[in-house]
Write a protein that holds these residues in place. Structure first.
Motif, PDB file in Angstrom:
ATOM      1  N   THR A   1       0.768  -1.320   0.029  1.00  0.00           N
ATOM      2  CA  THR A   1      -0.044   0.201  -0.080  1.00  0.00           C
ATOM      3  C   THR A   1       1.076   1.104  -0.036  1.00  0.00           C
ATOM      4  O   THR A   1       1.954   1.223   0.082  1.00  0.00           O
TER       5      THR A   1
ATOM      6  N   GLY B   1       1.239   3.269   2.556  1.00  0.00           N
ATOM      7  CA  GLY B   1       1.930   3.175   3.591  1.00  0.00           C
ATOM      8  C   GLY B   1       3.148   2.263   3.770  1.00  0.00           C
ATOM      9  O   GLY B   1       4.125   2.538   4.352  1.00  0.00           O
TER      10      GLY B   1
ATOM     11  N   ARG C   1       0.964   5.416  -5.807  1.00  0.00           N
ATOM     12  CA  ARG C   1       1.321   5.317  -4.479  1.00  0.00           C
ATOM     13  C   ARG C   1       2.271   6.582  -4.397  1.00  0.00           C
ATOM     14  O   ARG C   1       2.202   7.163  -3.437  1.00  0.00           O
TER      15      ARG C   1
ATOM     16  N   GLU D   1       0.490   9.925  -4.625  1.00  0.00           N
ATOM     17  CA  GLU D   1      -0.223  10.261  -3.339  1.00  0.00           C
ATOM     18  C   GLU D   1       0.519  10.663  -2.125  1.00  0.00           C
ATOM     19  O   GLU D   1       0.370  11.592  -1.443  1.00  0.00           O
TER      20      GLU D   1
ATOM     21  N   ARG E   1       0.723  14.397  -0.331  1.00  0.00           N
ATOM     22  CA  ARG E   1       0.657  14.655   1.213  1.00  0.00           C
ATOM     23  C   ARG E   1       1.787  15.066   1.722  1.00  0.00           C
ATOM     24  O   ARG E   1       1.742  15.319   2.917  1.00  0.00           O
TER      25      ARG E   1
ATOM     26  N   GLU F   1      -0.083   1.346   8.619  1.00  0.00           N
ATOM     27  CA  GLU F   1      -1.738   1.225   9.039  1.00  0.00           C
ATOM     28  C   GLU F   1      -2.225   2.785   9.079  1.00  0.00           C
ATOM     29  O   GLU F   1      -3.284   2.959   8.567  1.00  0.00           O
ATOM     30  N   ALA F   2      -1.522   3.320   9.948  1.00  0.00           N
ATOM     31  CA  ALA F   2      -1.929   5.150  10.038  1.00  0.00           C
ATOM     32  C   ALA F   2      -1.770   5.749   8.532  1.00  0.00           C
ATOM     33  O   ALA F   2      -2.811   6.360   8.073  1.00  0.00           O
TER      34      ALA F   2
ATOM     35  N   ASP G   1      -2.212   4.644   5.745  1.00  0.00           N
ATOM     36  CA  ASP G   1      -3.333   3.795   4.827  1.00  0.00           C
ATOM     37  C   ASP G   1      -5.073   4.065   5.151  1.00  0.00           C
ATOM     38  O   ASP G   1      -5.862   4.053   4.482  1.00  0.00           O
ATOM     39  N   SER G   2      -4.971   4.780   6.733  1.00  0.00           N
ATOM     40  CA  SER G   2      -6.200   5.112   6.993  1.00  0.00           C
ATOM     41  C   SER G   2      -6.484   6.398   7.419  1.00  0.00           C
ATOM     42  O   SER G   2      -6.427   6.715   8.648  1.00  0.00           O
ATOM     43  N   PRO G   3      -5.875   7.415   6.894  1.00  0.00           N
ATOM     44  CA  PRO G   3      -5.971   8.802   7.407  1.00  0.00           C
ATOM     45  C   PRO G   3      -7.349   9.079   8.075  1.00  0.00           C
ATOM     46  O   PRO G   3      -8.255   8.754   7.332  1.00  0.00           O
ATOM     47  N   HIS G   4      -7.414   9.666   8.959  1.00  0.00           N
ATOM     48  CA  HIS G   4      -8.685   9.735   9.876  1.00  0.00           C
ATOM     49  C   HIS G   4      -9.164  11.237   9.251  1.00  0.00           C
ATOM     50  O   HIS G   4      -8.491  12.117   8.860  1.00  0.00           O
TER      51      HIS G   4
END
Ligand SMILES: [Zn+2]
Length: 389
Positions: free
Chosen positions: A11, A13, A44, A47, A51, A383-384, A386-389
């Motif tokens: 991913t 991440g 990727r 992205e 960011r 993990e963090a 790939d799942s930005p809050h």
């Protein structure tokens, strides 16, 4: 970590992890390591560039033609806000995404004033330290507090200082001003993380950090990671009882806990009971310099009791290095030599074969460094990312 089929987990991440660790620094490398197709790598990388987490430049080693563009982790692509609150000193800082300090203030806050006073002051200080940097640059917050922390619940459990910090859920208070992930751990754990990362990472990944200061506490690094235990209470070495402690009642309700007989507070109390006018550690230092035999005996007794508990901890954990920090350990060399003597005599032969017992090298800066790494380990994990809050 076992190698899983790369393509299945490559991913954004994971790609960032490869770039940060230097395992793959060109698009071609990433394709080779992950098995991703060129367009998938490109997606990727774009992205991560968007960011602000990586930068790309074309100063790679030339092989005749146009050198391949190299990707690098962008440590200045964000900041983390950190604070290490201690009973005697508090440090507040802004760090970059590599954990380097960008701005810092040391404050003489009395943490015993409680969270209602201290937390607003810490948040105002962060705003001041941020200066012209936009708040959108802030990616995480980390705090070390002088209390046991139920890590998963991000809540203080029993405060080592005062009741006002007990049971406080700190993150929601901070998230009102800084809506980013907030991490919290006890002060000794963050100091242990800081000392390990800055001085010993990769060389000694099993480390026991003992802080001997107003209180005694410890942080355990096992296999490079902080060991928190089931709820976050691991490392409370101060409440292990010693033999021949003299029947001293500890504030936890038991008798002869290490904390009640060998901490800075205990040293002062013992000397006062023997008729010495000592208010601070500086007064004790003056007595040592003056060659006061009774003071030396008190320090040696503390070293013996500290050594006894450290020897048991060494038997249990088999660390590569025991680091003694905190102002008492930093001030009194005889305390460190005393601990060393007892540990080598009482721990098992195998556990002491290559054991080093050293004084803290990072000193007071360890708290800030440790807080920054605690946050970065989480917010930059695959993990963090790939799942930005
Ligand atoms: Zn106790």
């Amino acid at each position: 970590m076992p190698r899983r089929p790369a393509a299945a987990l490559a991913t954004s991440g994971e790609v960032l992890r490869l770039i940060r660790t230097g395992e793959a620094v060109t698009r071609a490398d990433i394709g080779r390591v992950t098995g991703l197709s060129r367009p998938a790598v490109s997606l990727r990388v774009t992205e991560l560039l968007d960011r602000g987490l990586v930068v790309e430049n074309s100063e790679g080693p030339s092989t005749g033609g146009r050198p391949p563009a190299r990707l690098a982790f962008n440590a200045s692509g964000g900041v983390v806000l950190v604070a290490s609150l201690g009973a005697s000193r508090t440090q507040i800082a802004v760090c970059d995404l590599a954990g380097a300090e960008l701005a810092r203030t040391d404050l003489g806050i009395d943490v015993e004033e409680g969270p209602d006073v201290v937390l607003p002051l810490v948040m105002r200080t962060w705003s001041d330290l941020l200066g012209d940097r936009p708040a959108s640059l802030v990616r995480g917050v980390g705090l070390g507090v002088p209390a046991t922390v139920e890590f998963a619940a991000r809540r203080t459990e029993s405060a080592r200082i005062m009741a006002s910090w007990t049971g406080v859920a700190i993150p929601p208070i901070i998230e009102e001003s800084f809506p980013v992930p907030v991490f919290l751990d006890n002060d000794v754990n963050v100091i242990a993380i800081g000392e390990h990362r800055a001085i010993y990472a990769g060389e000694a990944d099993d480390l026991l950090f003992i802080k001997v200061s107003t209180r005694i506490g410890s942080g355990v690094i096992a296999g490079g990671e902080i060991l928190r235990g089931a709820l976050g209470a691991a490392g409370e070495i101060g409440h292990i009882p010693v033999r021949h402690g003299g029947g001293v009642l500890c504030r936890c309700g038991n008798t002869d806990c290490l904390d009640s007989v060998a901490s800075g507070t205990a040293l002062l109390k013992t000397l006062r009971a023997r008729g010495h006018e000592v208010k601070t550690l500086a007064d004790v230092v003056a007595l040592v310099r003056a060659g006061d035999a009774e003071t030396m005996t008190v320090i040696r007794d503390a070293a013996r009791m500290l050594g006894e508990v450290v020897a048991s901890a060494v038997n249990l954990l088999n660390p590569a290095v025991v680091v003694l920090g905190g102002d008492v350990a930093e001030t009194f060399q005889p305390l460190v030599s005393g601990v060393r003597e007892v540990v080598y005599r009482r721990s098992t032969a195998l556990s002491t074969r290559n054991l080093r017992i050293e004084r803290s090298r990072l000193g007071p800066a360890a708290g800030i460094t440790g807080c920054a790494h605690m946050v970065l380990d989480h917010i930059l994990s695959p993990e963090a990312i790939d799942s930005p809050h």
